[in-house]
Scaffold this active site. Structure first.
Site, PDB file in Angstrom:
ATOM      1  CG  ASP B 419      -1.717   1.149   1.406  1.00 40.54           C
ATOM      2  OD1 ASP B 419      -2.261   1.572   0.379  1.00 40.54           O
ATOM      3  OD2 ASP B 419      -1.863   1.664   2.522  1.00 40.54           O
ATOM      4  CG  PHE B 731     -14.681   9.135   2.788  1.00 34.20           C
ATOM      5  CD1 PHE B 731     -14.336  10.023   1.786  1.00 34.20           C
ATOM      6  CD2 PHE B 731     -14.080   7.888   2.811  1.00 34.20           C
ATOM      7  CE1 PHE B 731     -13.399   9.675   0.830  1.00 34.20           C
ATOM      8  CE2 PHE B 731     -13.138   7.534   1.859  1.00 34.20           C
ATOM      9  CZ  PHE B 731     -12.807   8.439   0.860  1.00 34.20           C
ATOM     10  CE  LYS B 755     -12.859  15.998   3.783  1.00 36.74           C
ATOM     11  NZ  LYS B 755     -12.455  15.866   5.176  1.00 36.74           N
ATOM     12  NE  ARG B 798      -3.705  11.544   1.287  1.00 35.42           N
ATOM     13  CZ  ARG B 798      -4.042  10.263   1.241  1.00 35.42           C
ATOM     14  NH1 ARG B 798      -3.165   9.382   0.844  1.00 35.42           N
ATOM     15  NH2 ARG B 798      -5.238   9.866   1.588  1.00 35.42           N
ATOM     16  CG  ASP B 880      -2.942   8.623  -2.900  1.00 40.00           C
ATOM     17  OD1 ASP B 880      -4.054   8.893  -2.435  1.00 40.00           O
ATOM     18  OD2 ASP B 880      -1.870   8.854  -2.337  1.00 40.00           O
ATOM     19  NE  ARG B1003      -8.154   8.683  -8.496  1.00 40.31           N
ATOM     20  CZ  ARG B1003      -7.903   9.399  -7.404  1.00 40.31           C
ATOM     21  NH1 ARG B1003      -7.789   8.813  -6.229  1.00 40.31           N
ATOM     22  NH2 ARG B1003      -7.777  10.699  -7.469  1.00 40.31           N
ATOM     23  CE  LYS B1009      -4.995  -0.645  -2.097  1.00 41.01           C
ATOM     24  NZ  LYS B1009      -4.646  -0.074  -0.809  1.00 41.01           N
TER      25      LYS B1009
END
Lengths: 367, 1496
Positions: B419, B731, B755, B798, B880, B1003, B1009
């Site tokens: 990661d 989130f 956000k 980020r 990311d 992403r 993963k």
């Protein structure tokens, strides 16, 4: 699991207070000890041609002299062997050997002459040897009752099941029970010296001292405190193949019954199918006269023991012994061989070391 | 009082249990009534009786069930069944080989050892259960009408319990009342998920308005809820009041067992789930069992052992049959009849014998192997735990091995999946820069500050404890005293003072509040932006004062203030103040619960209410006291509120009601707040949130309080503003954003602040209306922001986008209706809520974007470089965005600027297929070209000798494929990855990916993963390791062969799922390279040794069968035979298996190439098993036949002959272990001495103990006699020597002629430190050749075609020799070691060294120049070369001393190709002097070399 999580929480809260100059933070930091950090002082030998060279040479140099010594010792031992099985037609025992029943009542005797070309100076050990006789067979080895042999009265009357099928005969317990005892060697050997003037002088053969001391005095024992063996063995029967009951093995009460040394020797089962067992000892009489002088001898055999059915052989061996036992050149040769091989390999390694030790891409470290 | 009731309680529970068995409840829901109603009618009528009580029992066994259950479990292991079967076979008289009881001994021993271990573990569990069951809590007792102390185990479902601050919850409790004025209860869930931030839980709504004095007697509800389940984040149900009113229950109402109550004086609740039905308990699952690769390999060989065993038995059986057959009908006397006196046919005896032989040879299957492996692994785990280098001082944590049985897998890894965030990086999010309304604020000062931290970090200072005290969190009950202490060591600037001890303490302190290290907190504001904020807020203040509508504010300023408000409130951060640890800041302006019903909405948003609201909006910034809340609330909602008007008087001085309504100037109480301002703590669930809140605070825009229904923000000039929080849309990883819906206190508009990830937000931005100027501006903002976002990403930051949306009341009402429906839905609530959120988050207005820096952890680039050198393929899978990920990858040296990068971004399956196809072609083309112009490349200066990729070297690629790893990086994004992972494309994807040196998946979702890991693991058949720190890595961690969790900032979920938990990424290096290598090589060697040992021992008996008529007889006493493995030879191998070190830790870390050893399973290859078997047979032949011939035709008896053989075998086995032991510590010596002594002692005792026992061997006085026999000693000397001669010789030759890399490493170990360092630095130059697992002399002759990336210096074409000066150094060469940092120097490295050498060491001037004629490398040539070199070396050693082995001189030669020969010569005498004198050895060497070249 719950508990451990509580503990974890507990530790979490352990921010131990330390005053100025006082103690240290109590933490989970591992101890810095050589053991825990796996840094124990250690010797780290690296096996390369260079480092093992000395070992090879040292072994070589040590082993060769030892080997020579052993070889010489072994060669100094005198040994004489006579096969009296009687396989050959010409053999004196041929006739006797044809009769291979265990229970033939008619004794068959044969006489074998032989010549000793050198005198035997020290004590001479008389062995009988059997070949192809598998005393080490699994079921055979087990077929005995040590308690009975030790003189236990209960076992005498009810032998252990290990002795089956040689435990009872005609509903009487067999003493000694088991296959080993049943197949006891029962030839009688006598030795005569043929005097140059023609007389046959019997050579005294010692019947005692042939078994291990511990066997005779600890392991084996006659039942009860009864000195009268006939009474002690009352109610038992002799092994099927025996001609006499166990209490008639010898006239000497100290060598009769279970503690008869021939019996004890037989009961110590041989390791290999070809073996010898100590039969008698000819003691040295004086330092002046050899125990067995050079000359002609006669071996008189009462031939009872059938071996031809399983291609067995019977021998008589006369041997002196040294500190390393009977005559056996093997160990000496082995030492010499291994020593030489080591030395040779040492030389090979030396060459390897010189040719390749520094050539290859690795780092080579002497010392 | 509680104690007395224990007995009946127990009786009752047992009764309950019985009843439960009788009448299992089949309902889908659980109904909970209050127990109080049924208190008198004990069990029978109580509707709760069927539920588990709170007594926990984690033990597996009871006294009675232990034996059967444990045995049953043990027999699940096949080996145990096998051994028991054999032992039982012994009871069959026909086949029995040993005394049956004796044959049972080993198996009973093994079983009982395991049983005792299990028993002990179970006892410990029992003890802890006991402890937990007997913890106290307060339970309401109807008889006494008060709360009485009870044990936890007496708590039952339906009980009311009172919880006090810092108490641990005994069961899952529905919160009915809290002393908190906001009806909240704070809990810490660290024991459940490791997250240390506080969570808020709410009182059930219908009890919301009750005051603190919740009276259980008045409770009359019935609770319907789900059946117990293990989902910590879900709880649904409703409570039915007597009135028939239904109230929904959420997870926010449930307090989970094991959590700790914080910041709440008291709470009362009703037990819903108890004991084993609590969510915490249902989540407990035992440690995972994995089988390591080595064990799988071992099992294959165990299987081979079985076959060997059967073959041997069959052979013996046939032999026995024939042996019997030869006698025909005449049975010899020694062939004993069966006990029944019957005669067995040869065939029957052969069959019986077959079984007997299985018993006799059973030792071949090592019974103690499994136990020994367990023991060794436990010891290995212990040592890993104890390693100081794996201890992180800052977090006071060390490595945890959570899986005990896969330590050796660590040494065999081939792929690492990592990661990024929190694993490679610190996960300390630091606000770095931002852009607002299209204007960039670069925050240069902030950048400088961060740079300073970096420097700080690099200078390591010793941690000595300074003064100062640290309060225990739990112990802080008195706020005053704690305050002083905390002040005295405010965490603010310890870094700057530079004391590491302080830093550590601060970090421990800051553990209380996650993500609040000073680096994260102290943000230096950008002056320009700060000015703007000030200007803006002063304007707003002005406008508010003059009652101007806020919309008049210039739009850029409005954006700025909105931006900061969004930063401040759009999160889930909880505020606490440190001087009252974990005491939430109690501030309340107005009580309004989140809108939960339509009526509520209508009530609140009726025009009249709104007008009055605008009035009150000016007063909304006031600090009012709690009584005002109550006033308000009683106005608004429930009539029952009256009763709540108490309690707070105890806490705060009462104030008049009139006071609360009066407008209070904003500066009221402001001073006090300012004072405390710096000390507010933000408890965030994610580091990004914390970073943004801290960033906003730097602009004086600080979050001062958060309640479920409102957020309070303090703004400059404006003072405190409280936003009514209508909704929080949390989130989630699919939406990748969160939103809050608030009512703006100044404008009174309903505003949505969102956000989220830029990709998520940018798509949702309202398409600007190009007509208006506003629209144009918007468009400009969007495009500019996008530019800056790209810029940020390129900087490795980020990025987050901030947007807002203003809802009209109608829109809101419309949305709310749907939302409420979604909220109340029982079925599919999650999906509905998700859809609802999607509906809301549209047409946003972009405010700005932030760039957050997440620093790399210390040592990450070095670790990656060294892991890669160790032949590990490293893939980074991150959520990311691509640019960020690529930049981080560059920063951590995962990608190399020199390498080409394949980027796969596809929009569709077809496009993806096409891309992959193209990449594949490209790679093939590249491969072809690279192999053709390899030679040319090598000629040119661009060989980069430092870059060694063992995975590409032909020797090590055996486990992979013909694919060569090229200098390529692959970057793929999540969407493309989804296509690529499709069945049809996965092979192509793998083909591309494996040819690349590094792979970066951006992403990617957690599922992807794990799919990637699974794909690589299954398709490539490689060992995979996944490392990560967050919940999103859990699936990946679980799929991989070895999962590693980083116990970092993001809670413990990854750790819980992992096999190993590390505090930091960089520890992975030592864990893999050192511990992994050790564990693997230790265990591999031990297993091989085990097989050898048993085979050797059993073969002795096998040879004997030829001499006993294949009768299954054994010359070795059965006691020795059975205990040989368990006792006599057990200890040394355990010690060696635990402690042996083939190479030191330092060398292993400096030469990561040695790791290849484990990857290729060099220590334990299939052929090695057979080699060991052959060696075992040879050794047993020697051990059998030397005594055989030595005792041939003698009067030796069976066991007097067998005992020496046993002794010899033992000695041989021990010396064999000695040869294989690489490190001899005192423990090795001791264990070997102990084993020998033990054997003789046992033998002597055994042989003296009983003259008649132990049939059939009856070995009375055997050993004693043997010890008097010189022959015995002579045998003891010669046999081991003869037996081990070949192995010893082979090892010596191998060590010299073709040493494995590991052996080279060991040789390096022996050198003095300094020399070693120099060699290691040099060996980087040539490690590829010296350490390639191939025999070096082969590699010398190897012609060049290799992968492009593989810069082969072994086979230098000679033309370069004309310019290539020999690098000749002595060990005193003062060259700085070439660190890995130099590895990118590329072509020049070697050449740059030489001049410096010449400068500093003048004597190297006489470096031999090589003849320049071209010499194509060929086998012949190199042989010739070798010969001449030999010659030179002979002369060299001749110089040193005539017998090198005795000399004091160490000479090390690292041979480079002829042009570059590095030679180290150490002479103990001349070492120091040689600094200034030409070393004689060197001269000789040079001379030799010159002569060599002349001969050439």
């Amino acid at each position: 699991m719950m508990a451990s999580s509580y503990n974890a929480k507990d530790e979490d809260g352990h921010i131990t207070v330390s005053g100025p100059g006082g103690g240290t933070l109590r933490s989970k930091k591992p101890e810095n000890t050589a053991f825990k950090q796996q840094r124990l002082p250690a010797w780290q030998p690296i096996l390369t041609a260079g480092t093992v060279l000395p070992a090879f040479f040292i072994i070589g140099l040590l082993f060769i002299p030892i080997g020579i010594g052993l070889f010489v010792t072994s060669n100094n031992i005198k040994e004489f062997e006579v096969d009296y099985t009687g396989v050959d037609m010409s053999s004196p025992c041929f006739n006797c050997s044809q009769n291979f029943s265990w229970n033939s009542t008619r004794p068959c005797t044969c006489t074998i002459p032989f010549y000793l070309d050198q005198p035997y100076e020290s004590n001479v050990y008389v062995y009988y040897g059997l070949s192809n006789f598998y005393q080490n067979h699994r079921r055979y080895v087990k077929s005995r009752d040590d308690s009975q042999l030790n003189g236990d009265v209960n076992s005498l009357m009810s032998p252990s099941k290990e002795c089956e099928p040689y435990a009872f005969h005609e509903n009487k317990p067999i003493a000694p029970c088991g296959a080993i005892a049943n197949s006891m060697f029962n030839d009688t050997l006598e030795l005569f010296y043929n005097d140059p003037n023609g007389t046959r002088i019997p050579i005294p053969l010692n019947t005692t001292g042939i078994a291990w001391w511990t066997d005779k005095h600890v392991k084996f024992g006659n039942p009860g405190g009864n000195p009268n063996l006939t009474a002690a063995f009352q109610g038992t029967t002799k092994p099927v193949n025996w001609r006499r009951p166990v209490y008639e093995l010898d006239a000497d009460p100290g060598n009769n019954g279970f503690i008869n040394e021939d019996f004890i020797v037989w009961m110590r089962t041989a390791a290999l199918p070809t073996f010898r067992k100590l039969y008698r000892i000819i003691n040295k009489k004086s330092s002046m006269v050899p125990t067995l002088p050079r000359g002609n001898y006669t071996l008189e055999v009462v031939y009872n023991y059938p071996v031809r059915s399983f291609e067995g052989r019977k021998r008589v061996i006369l041997s002196t012994i040294s500190w390393m036992g009977g005559k056996n050149p093997f160990l000496g040769i082995a030492y010499i061989t291994v020593g030489s091989v080591c030395f040779f390999l040492g030389v090979v390694l030396l060459i390897v070391h010189h040719k390749c030790g520094n050539r290859n891409n690795s780092a080579d470290i002497s010392n | 009082m509680a104690r007395e009731s224990e007995e009946p309680g127990m009786a009752k529970t047992s009764k309950v249990k019985r009843q439960r068995k009788k009448k299992p409840k089949e309902n889908k829901t659980r109904t909970v009534h209050a127990n109080l109603l049924y208190d008198n009618a004990k069990g029978e009528e109580n509707p709760n009786r069927n539920y588990a009580n709170n007594k926990i029992k984690t033990t597996k066994y009871t006294v009675l069930s232990f034996l059967p259950k444990n045995l049953f479990e043990q027999f699940h292991r096949f080996a145990n069944v096998y051994f028991v079967f054999i032992a039982l076979l012994n009871f069959v008289p026909v086949v029995n080989a040993f005394q049956p009881e004796l044959a049972l001994a080993p198996v009973v021993f093994i079983l009982s050892v395991t049983a005792i271990k299990d028993l002990w573990e179970d006892y410990r569990r029992h003890r802890s259960d006991q402890e937990i069951n007997h913890m106290d809590c307060l339970v309401y007792n109807r008889a006494e009408r008060r709360y009485v102390e009870r044990y936890w185990k007496e708590v039952r479902v339906g009980d009311f319990i009172r919880l006090r601050c810092n108490e641990i919850l005994p069961a899952d409790v529905l919160l009915l009342s809290s002393s908190d004025p906001d009806r909240l209860c704070h809990i810490e869930t660290a024991t459940l998920d490791g997250e240390t931030n506080l969570k808020q839980r709410q009182v059930v709504r219908s009890f919301f308005d009750l005051d603190c004095d919740f009276d259980p007697l008045k409770y009359n509800g019935i609770i319907e809820c789900e059946k117990p389940n293990n989902d910590l984040n879900r709880f649904r149900g409703y409570i039915i009041h007597r009135s028939g009113q239904r109230d929904a229950l959420y997870k926010e109402n449930l307090l989970l067992r094991g959590c700790t109550i914080r910041n709440t004086e008291e709470a009362v609740g009703i037990v819903i789930y108890a004991g084993h039905e609590t969510k915490a308990m249902l989540n407990n699952n035992g440690p995972r069992y994995k089988r390591s690769k080595l064990e799988r390999q071992m099992n294959v060989d165990v299987f081979w052992c079985v076959i060997i065993l059967l073959v041997m038995c069959l052979f013996a059986a046939v032999g026995h049959g024939l042996w019997m057959f030869q006698y025909g009908d005449k049975r010899p006397v020694f062939d004993v009849l069966s006990p029944e006196g019957t005669d067995l046919s040869p065939i029957m005896s052969a069959i019986y014998l077959f079984l007997t032989m299985i018993i006799v040879f059973q030792v071949l299957i090592p019974i103690s192997l499994f136990v020994s492996i367990e023991i060794v692994k436990i010891c290995q785990v212990y040592f890993i735990h104890q390693d100081m280098d794996l201890y992180d001082e800052e977090t006071d944590s060390h490595l945890q091995c959570r899986a005990l049985n896969i330590t050796e897998d660590l040494g065999q890894m081939q792929y690492i999946f990592s990661d990024k965030t929190g694993t490679l990086t610190e996960n300390k999010m630091v606000f770095r820069r931002c852009t607002v309304a299209g204007v960039e604020y670069s925050h240069d000062a902030n950048a400088r500050r961060l740079a300073m931290y970096q420097e700080m970090d690099s200078e390591e200072e010793d941690c000595t404890s300074h003064g100062g005290t640290l309060p225990r969190r739990d112990s802080v009950t008195s706020h005053q005293s704690a305050r002083v202490v905390l002040r005295s060591q405010s965490t603010k600037s310890h870094r700057r003072t530079g004391s590491r001890a302080e830093a550590k303490r601060a970090s421990i302190l800051s553990k209380h509040t996650a993500f609040s290290s000073p680096m994260e907190k102290d943000i230096t504001p950008d002056p320009q932006l700060l000015d703007k904020v000030n200007e803006c807020s002063s304007q707003m203040d002005f406008m508010r004062f003059h009652n101007q509508p806020m919309s008049q504010l210039p739009s850029d300023l409005a954006d700025i203030i909105d931006f900061f408000i969004a930063l401040t409130i759009c999160n889930t951060v909880v505020v606490s103040s440190p001087n009252q640890p974990r005491q939430k800041v109690r501030m309340r302006f107005e009580l309004k619960s989140p809108v939960k019903t339509i009526e509520d909405f209508i009530k609140r948003f009726t025009p009249s209410r709104l007008t009055s609201g605008s009035n009150s909006s000016s007063s909304s910034s006031l600090i009012t006291n709690r009584s005002s809340n109550r006033g308000c609330s009683s106005l608004l909602s429930s009539p029952s509120a009256e009763s709540t008007l108490t309690k707070l008087d105890e806490e705060q001085p009462p104030r008049g009601l009139e006071h609360s309504f009066g407008p209070v100037p904003p500066c009221y109480n402001g001073k006090a707040w300012n004072l405390e301002d710096g000390e507010l703590r933000y408890e965030a669930e994610s580091p990004d949130e914390a970073a943004l809140v801290y960033a906003a605070r730097a602009y004086k825009c600080s979050l001062v309080g958060r309640l479920p229904d409102q957020v309070t923000v303090e703004l400059p000039h404006l003072g405190k503003l409280s936003f009514e929080l209508l909704h929080t849309l949390g989130f989630d990883s699919t939406r990748k954003r969160m939103s809050v819906v608030v009512r703006h206190p100044l404008t009174d508009q309903i505003t949505v602040y969102t956000k989220g990830a830029d990709s998520a937000i940018m798509d949702l931005i309202k398409p600007p209306d190009t007509g208006s100027s506003k629209g144009k501006r918007q468009k400009k903002i969007v495009s500019r922001t996008q530019n800056y976002l790209n810029l940020y990403a390129a900087d490795g930051l980020r990025t987050l986008c901030i947007a807002k949306k203003i809802l009209s009341k109608e829109q809101y009402a419309c949305w709310l209706q749907h939302h409420l429906q979604a909220e109340t839905a029982i079925q599919g609530r999650e999906e509905l809520l998700f859809d609802s959120a999607l509906r809301l988050e549209t047409n946003l207005q972009l405010l700005g974007a932030t760039g957050i820096e997440d620093r790399l952890q210390d040592g990450v680039p070095e670790t990656i470089a060294s892991l890669r050198k160790a032949g590990l393929q490293i893939w980074v899978l991150t959520g990311d965005k691509q640019e960020t990920a690529v930049n981080i990858a560059y920063a951590c040296k995962l990608l190399d600027p020199e390498e080409e990068i394949l980027t796969l971004n596809a929009d569709s399956q077809e496009a993806c297929a096409l891309l992959l196809e193209e990449s594949l072609h490209y790679i093939q083309a590249k491969f072809l070209c690279s192999s053709t112009d390899q030679a040319a490349k090598a000629f040119h200066s661009n060989f980069a000798p430092f870059e060694i990729y063992p995975s590409s070297s032909p020797s090590s690629s055996s486990h992979t494929t013909p694919f060569t790893v090229l200098r390529l990086g692959l970057v793929i994004d999540g969407r493309t990855l989804a296509y690529a992972l499709d069945k049809s494309l996965e092979d192509k994807f793998l083909a591309v990916a494996r040819s690349c040196r590094s792979v970066l998946c951006c992403r990617s979702t957690p599922l992807q993963k794990s799919m990637v890991v699974k794909l690589v693991r299954n398709k490539l058949k490689v060992m995979t390791l996944a490392i990560g720190d967050g919940a999103n890595d859990v699936s990946m961690i679980q799929v991989a062969d070895v999962g590693v969790g980083i116990s970092g900032q993001e809670g413990m979920q990854a750790v819980m799922a992992s096999d190993f938990a590390l505090p930091r990424f960089r520890y992975l290096q030592k864990l893999l390279l050192v511990h992994g290598h050790w564990c693997y090589s230790r265990l591999a060697n031990m297993i091989l040794y085990f097989f050898y040992k048993n085979a050797m021992f059993v073969a002795l008996i096998f040879w004997y069968q030829f001499y006993c008529g294949f009768s299954g007889s054994a010359m070795i006493d059965q006691w020795y035979l059975i205990f040989f493995n368990l006792m006599f030879s057990a200890f040394p191998q355990l010690i060696t298996g635990t402690l042996d070190k083939d190479v030191s830790a330092e060398t292993l870390q400096q030469l990561p190439q040695l790791y290849v050893n484990g990857q290729n399973s060099e220590e334990y290859k299939p052929y090695m098993f057979w080699m060991n078997m052959i060696d075992a047979f040879y050794q047993s032949l020697v051990c059998f036949f030397i005594p055989y011939f030595a005792y041939a035709d003698s009067d030796v008896d069976l066991f007097t002959w067998g005992t020496p053989i046993t002794t010899l075998a033992l000695l041989t086995i021990l010396v064999h272990l000695g040869i294989e032991t690489k490190t001899w510590t005192w423990m090795n010596w001791l264990s070997i001495a102990f084993s020998t002594a033990l054997f003789f002692t046992v033998a002597l005792c055994y042989n003296a103990s009983c003259p008649t026992c132990y049939t059939p061997s009856n070995p009375y006085w055997t050993m004693q006699r043997l010890l008097q026999d010189p022959l015995f000693y002579l045998l003891c000397v010669i046999t081991p020597v003869a037996a081990l001669l070949p192995r010893y010789f082979y090892r010596a030759c191998q060590g010299t002629l073709f040493p494995s890399p590991v052996q080279v490493g060991r040789q390096l170990d022996k050198l003095p430190t300094e020399t070693r360092r120099n060699i290691l630095s040099l060996s980087r130059v040539k490690a590829g050749s010296a350490l390639s697992p191939k025999p070096p002399f082969l590699s010398l002759s190897k012609p060049s075609p290799k992968g492009c990336n593989k810069k082969d210096q072994r086979s230098f074409p000679s033309s370069e020799t004309s310019q290539g000066p020999a690098l000749q150094t002595d060990e005193q060469g003062q060259r700085s070691p070439l660190g890995p940092a130099d590895s990118n120097k590329g072509p020049l490295d070697l050449y740059t060294i030489v001049p410096t050498e010449k400068d500093t060491l003048p004597y190297t001037k006489d470096t031999p120049k090589l003849p320049g004629e071209p010499r194509p490398p060929s086998t012949k040539d190199s042989e010739c070369l070798g010969k001449t070199l030999e010659a030179s070396d002979v002369s060299l050693s001749g110089w040193i001393t005539s017998t090198p082995l005795l000399s004091q001189t160490g000479s090390v030669q690292l041979n480079l190709p002829p042009a570059q020969c590095v030679k180290y010569t150490r002479n103990s005498d001349q070492r120091l002097k040689s600094d200034h004198s030409v070393h004689p050895a060197q001269r000789t060497e040079q001379g030799a070399e010159q002569s060599l070249h002349t001969t050439l």
